[in-house]
Scaffold this motif. Sequence first.
Motif, PDB file in Angstrom:
ATOM      1  N   ILE A   1       2.000   1.221 -10.267  1.00 49.48           N
ATOM      2  CA  ILE A   1       0.937   1.256  -9.258  1.00 49.48           C
ATOM      3  C   ILE A   1      -0.076   0.149  -9.526  1.00 49.48           C
ATOM      4  O   ILE A   1      -0.497  -0.074 -10.665  1.00 49.48           O
ATOM      5  CB  ILE A   1       0.243   2.625  -9.260  1.00 49.48           C
ATOM      6  CG1 ILE A   1       1.249   3.726  -8.911  1.00 49.48           C
ATOM      7  CG2 ILE A   1      -0.927   2.647  -8.288  1.00 49.48           C
ATOM      8  CD1 ILE A   1       0.688   5.127  -9.027  1.00 49.48           C
ATOM      9  N   SER A   2      -0.476  -0.546  -8.473  1.00 52.52           N
ATOM     10  CA  SER A   2      -1.466  -1.626  -8.585  1.00 52.52           C
ATOM     11  C   SER A   2      -2.842  -1.047  -8.916  1.00 52.52           C
ATOM     12  O   SER A   2      -3.204   0.052  -8.472  1.00 52.52           O
ATOM     13  CB  SER A   2      -1.539  -2.398  -7.268  1.00 52.52           C
ATOM     14  OG  SER A   2      -2.655  -3.256  -7.252  1.00 52.52           O
ATOM     15  N   LYS A   3      -3.634  -1.813  -9.713  1.00 56.86           N
ATOM     16  CA  LYS A   3      -4.978  -1.363 -10.079  1.00 56.86           C
ATOM     17  C   LYS A   3      -5.929  -1.357  -8.879  1.00 56.86           C
ATOM     18  O   LYS A   3      -7.029  -0.807  -8.963  1.00 56.86           O
ATOM     19  CB  LYS A   3      -5.541  -2.254 -11.188  1.00 56.86           C
ATOM     20  CG  LYS A   3      -4.817  -2.071 -12.516  1.00 56.86           C
ATOM     21  CD  LYS A   3      -5.476  -2.867 -13.620  1.00 56.86           C
ATOM     22  CE  LYS A   3      -4.759  -2.628 -14.959  1.00 56.86           C
ATOM     23  NZ  LYS A   3      -5.388  -3.385 -16.071  1.00 56.86           N
ATOM     24  N   LYS A   4      -5.526  -1.962  -7.770  1.00 59.96           N
ATOM     25  CA  LYS A   4      -6.341  -1.948  -6.556  1.00 59.96           C
ATOM     26  C   LYS A   4      -6.136  -0.666  -5.744  1.00 59.96           C
ATOM     27  O   LYS A   4      -6.791  -0.470  -4.721  1.00 59.96           O
ATOM     28  CB  LYS A   4      -5.994  -3.161  -5.688  1.00 59.96           C
ATOM     29  CG  LYS A   4      -6.317  -4.493  -6.359  1.00 59.96           C
ATOM     30  CD  LYS A   4      -5.941  -5.658  -5.449  1.00 59.96           C
ATOM     31  CE  LYS A   4      -6.233  -7.005  -6.118  1.00 59.96           C
ATOM     32  NZ  LYS A   4      -5.853  -8.137  -5.246  1.00 59.96           N
ATOM     33  N   PHE A   5      -5.240   0.185  -6.202  1.00 56.69           N
ATOM     34  CA  PHE A   5      -4.951   1.438  -5.507  1.00 56.69           C
ATOM     35  C   PHE A   5      -6.213   2.303  -5.444  1.00 56.69           C
ATOM     36  O   PHE A   5      -6.928   2.458  -6.435  1.00 56.69           O
ATOM     37  CB  PHE A   5      -3.835   2.170  -6.258  1.00 56.69           C
ATOM     38  CG  PHE A   5      -3.382   3.451  -5.612  1.00 56.69           C
ATOM     39  CD1 PHE A   5      -3.123   3.532  -4.260  1.00 56.69           C
ATOM     40  CD2 PHE A   5      -3.197   4.593  -6.385  1.00 56.69           C
ATOM     41  CE1 PHE A   5      -2.689   4.719  -3.686  1.00 56.69           C
ATOM     42  CE2 PHE A   5      -2.768   5.766  -5.829  1.00 56.69           C
ATOM     43  CZ  PHE A   5      -2.518   5.823  -4.469  1.00 56.69           C
ATOM     44  N   ILE A   6      -6.482   2.902  -4.278  1.00 55.79           N
ATOM     45  CA  ILE A   6      -7.731   3.633  -4.055  1.00 55.79           C
ATOM     46  C   ILE A   6      -7.861   4.858  -4.975  1.00 55.79           C
ATOM     47  O   ILE A   6      -8.963   5.285  -5.306  1.00 55.79           O
ATOM     48  CB  ILE A   6      -7.823   4.059  -2.564  1.00 55.79           C
ATOM     49  CG1 ILE A   6      -9.219   4.603  -2.285  1.00 55.79           C
ATOM     50  CG2 ILE A   6      -6.744   5.064  -2.213  1.00 55.79           C
ATOM     51  CD1 ILE A   6      -9.463   4.866  -0.815  1.00 55.79           C
TER      52      ILE A   6
ATOM     53  N   GLU B   1       0.824  -1.198   0.000  1.00 54.39           N
ATOM     54  CA  GLU B   1       0.000   0.000   0.000  1.00 54.39           C
ATOM     55  C   GLU B   1       0.865   1.256   0.000  1.00 54.39           C
ATOM     56  O   GLU B   1       0.626   2.193  -0.775  1.00 54.39           O
ATOM     57  CB  GLU B   1      -0.922  -0.012   1.226  1.00 54.39           C
ATOM     58  CG  GLU B   1      -1.979   1.087   1.193  1.00 54.39           C
ATOM     59  CD  GLU B   1      -2.972   0.969   2.342  1.00 54.39           C
ATOM     60  OE1 GLU B   1      -3.975   1.689   2.311  1.00 54.39           O
ATOM     61  OE2 GLU B   1      -2.725   0.151   3.258  1.00 54.39           O
ATOM     62  N   LEU B   2       1.885   1.277   0.869  1.00 57.19           N
ATOM     63  CA  LEU B   2       2.790   2.427   0.891  1.00 57.19           C
ATOM     64  C   LEU B   2       3.570   2.542  -0.413  1.00 57.19           C
ATOM     65  O   LEU B   2       3.861   3.649  -0.882  1.00 57.19           O
ATOM     66  CB  LEU B   2       3.767   2.311   2.063  1.00 57.19           C
ATOM     67  CG  LEU B   2       3.204   2.582   3.455  1.00 57.19           C
ATOM     68  CD1 LEU B   2       4.289   2.459   4.493  1.00 57.19           C
ATOM     69  CD2 LEU B   2       2.570   3.959   3.520  1.00 57.19           C
ATOM     70  N   THR B   3       3.904   1.408  -1.016  1.00 56.48           N
ATOM     71  CA  THR B   3       4.602   1.414  -2.302  1.00 56.48           C
ATOM     72  C   THR B   3       3.760   2.112  -3.368  1.00 56.48           C
ATOM     73  O   THR B   3       4.265   2.924  -4.158  1.00 56.48           O
ATOM     74  CB  THR B   3       4.914  -0.026  -2.742  1.00 56.48           C
ATOM     75  OG1 THR B   3       5.789  -0.619  -1.779  1.00 56.48           O
ATOM     76  CG2 THR B   3       5.595  -0.036  -4.114  1.00 56.48           C
ATOM     77  N   ASN B   4       2.444   1.830  -3.389  1.00 55.56           N
ATOM     78  CA  ASN B   4       1.552   2.483  -4.350  1.00 55.56           C
ATOM     79  C   ASN B   4       1.543   4.001  -4.157  1.00 55.56           C
ATOM     80  O   ASN B   4       1.616   4.770  -5.119  1.00 55.56           O
ATOM     81  CB  ASN B   4       0.131   1.937  -4.213  1.00 55.56           C
ATOM     82  CG  ASN B   4      -0.007   0.542  -4.810  1.00 55.56           C
ATOM     83  OD1 ASN B   4       0.731   0.176  -5.730  1.00 55.56           O
ATOM     84  ND2 ASN B   4      -0.935  -0.235  -4.296  1.00 55.56           N
TER      85      ASN B   4
END
Length: 585
Positions: A114-119, A85-88
């Motif tokens: 960035i992951s597609k799950k990023f808010i 999460e912090l990486t995103n």
Amino acid sequence: MRKKRNIQKMQATKLFVSLILCLSSSLLFSQIKNYNNVDEVFYKKANEFKNEINFRKALYFFNKKNWDSTLVYSMKQLSLSKNQELTNYCHYFRGYSLRELKLLQEARSELNLISKKFILYHLVNYKLGAISLELNEFERAITYFLEAEKAYTSEEKEYKISSLYSNLGTCYLHLNKFKLAEIYLFKSVRIQEKEKDSLPIINSYFNIANLYYLQYKDQQAIPYFEKAYVLSKKVKDFNKKRDASLNMTVVEENRGNYKKALIYRKEYDQWKDSLNNQNKVWAVADFEKKFAVAQKQKQIKVLQIENKLKNAQRNGLFFSAIGLLLILTAGVYLYAQKIKNGKIILLQKNKLDELNATKDQLFSIVSHDLRSSVNALKTSNAKLSATLETKNYDELNQLIIQNSSIANGAYSLLDNLLHWAMLQTKQLYFHKESVHLYSIVQQIEYNYKPLLLDKTLTFENSVSKGIFIFVDLDSLKIVLRNLLDNAIKFSNENGKINFYTEDTNTEFCKLIIEDSGIGMKESTIQELLSEGELLSKKDNSEIIGTGLGLQLCKQMIRKNSGTIAIESELNKGTKMILTFPKTIT
């Protein structure tokens, strides 16, 4: 008739200059407008990860729009933490900051991590679309913008839907998909007219006019050029006023109404001059303010010295009244003080004479260089006026490039002179901090990209990405800009310039700027490194410099606890070897 349409086609191509300007403005308005929702997300994460100091610092500098520091602390967080999460968040901070610094390819690379799950992934799509648009990758930009459009809701606060539609219309326009471009551009302008925001409305009018102009629908295009021109009268943006006048010039030329075209052309020149004069007035006012402050400080010092002398005289009279012995003691004391003050005054006089001599020498050469630049500019402008009458566009382009080169040289000389004067009067403030060296070199490369391309020079940034140095950021940029400018100036066409580091010990970092230029003799190197030599001239008669830039570099490097050395051979290139203290972790 066919000849007339060909002329119009050429004019339409010129109007794409305005379209590109509109595109830049449109992208500017597509930035995030406020951070209400995003701030709330960031605030929650800052409280959730209280122990992650680097993340909290990166977030702090991100909100302050200090992009360099954001890049430093987000990189530190990425190197120390494996939390996804912090990486995103860190990749988002870095992608956003790199785009603000105009490092588009690097910004895209960070956002793609960035992951597609990023808010906040809907913002990632929007940013990727904007980057692709700036890189002229229109198909890719459309894909990202359509994804952002799907995620858009009426409660969205981060960007306006009108900006999204405008960007989509611009992409389709570049791809010659005129129907789709027309749909999105009109969607955008209808919303913007309700919002009553003049600058984006002007941009949309420009885009719609160009849309019709490219399809040879002149009668539909011209009203939008006229609307943009009328609306530009109500805004304070000189660039918009200038672009609107230029577009109307081309419109009237196509109509064959050269009298009106000349009126618009004069108006365009007036707005262009107003913009240049405004920048000059601000620069002169700032310089005059600093000069006035320096003069006041000198007056205060003189008054302080006068007060000390008056106090000494008062003390002498007081002690003379006590008695013969005290009179003798006071006389001895005053005599000693007089000798001491005389020595101080003599030392100050010698130093002042030396500074005055340096000042006279500096002003003599700087004024000569400026006079040469202004004279060259006057001569070139005279040729420019003559060429404009003959409509020799190739020669006109060469003269404009020549004028730009002369103006850049004069600006660089004045910039170095200002910094040198501030350094001599101790008005420059040095604040040392941890700096990511690779990122700074990237920024300098971007600033000098046009000059590198003009001489077809290859630039290579081989600086280690893991090196952080402890220096003052502003003075470091001044040093690197001056050294890169010299490397470009003294390099032949199709040459190479390389920035790289050598890790020789744990306390200092060695940065080397190497070029394949004309080089210099050993005597020239000794002259440049000598403390007493402020000014120098090169053997090449076409390349003459004051040496002020290198003197400025030497003093700023010394204030950053660094060193400078030069290795060079004639016709084999030059190495400028700098050392700076590393950041202690």
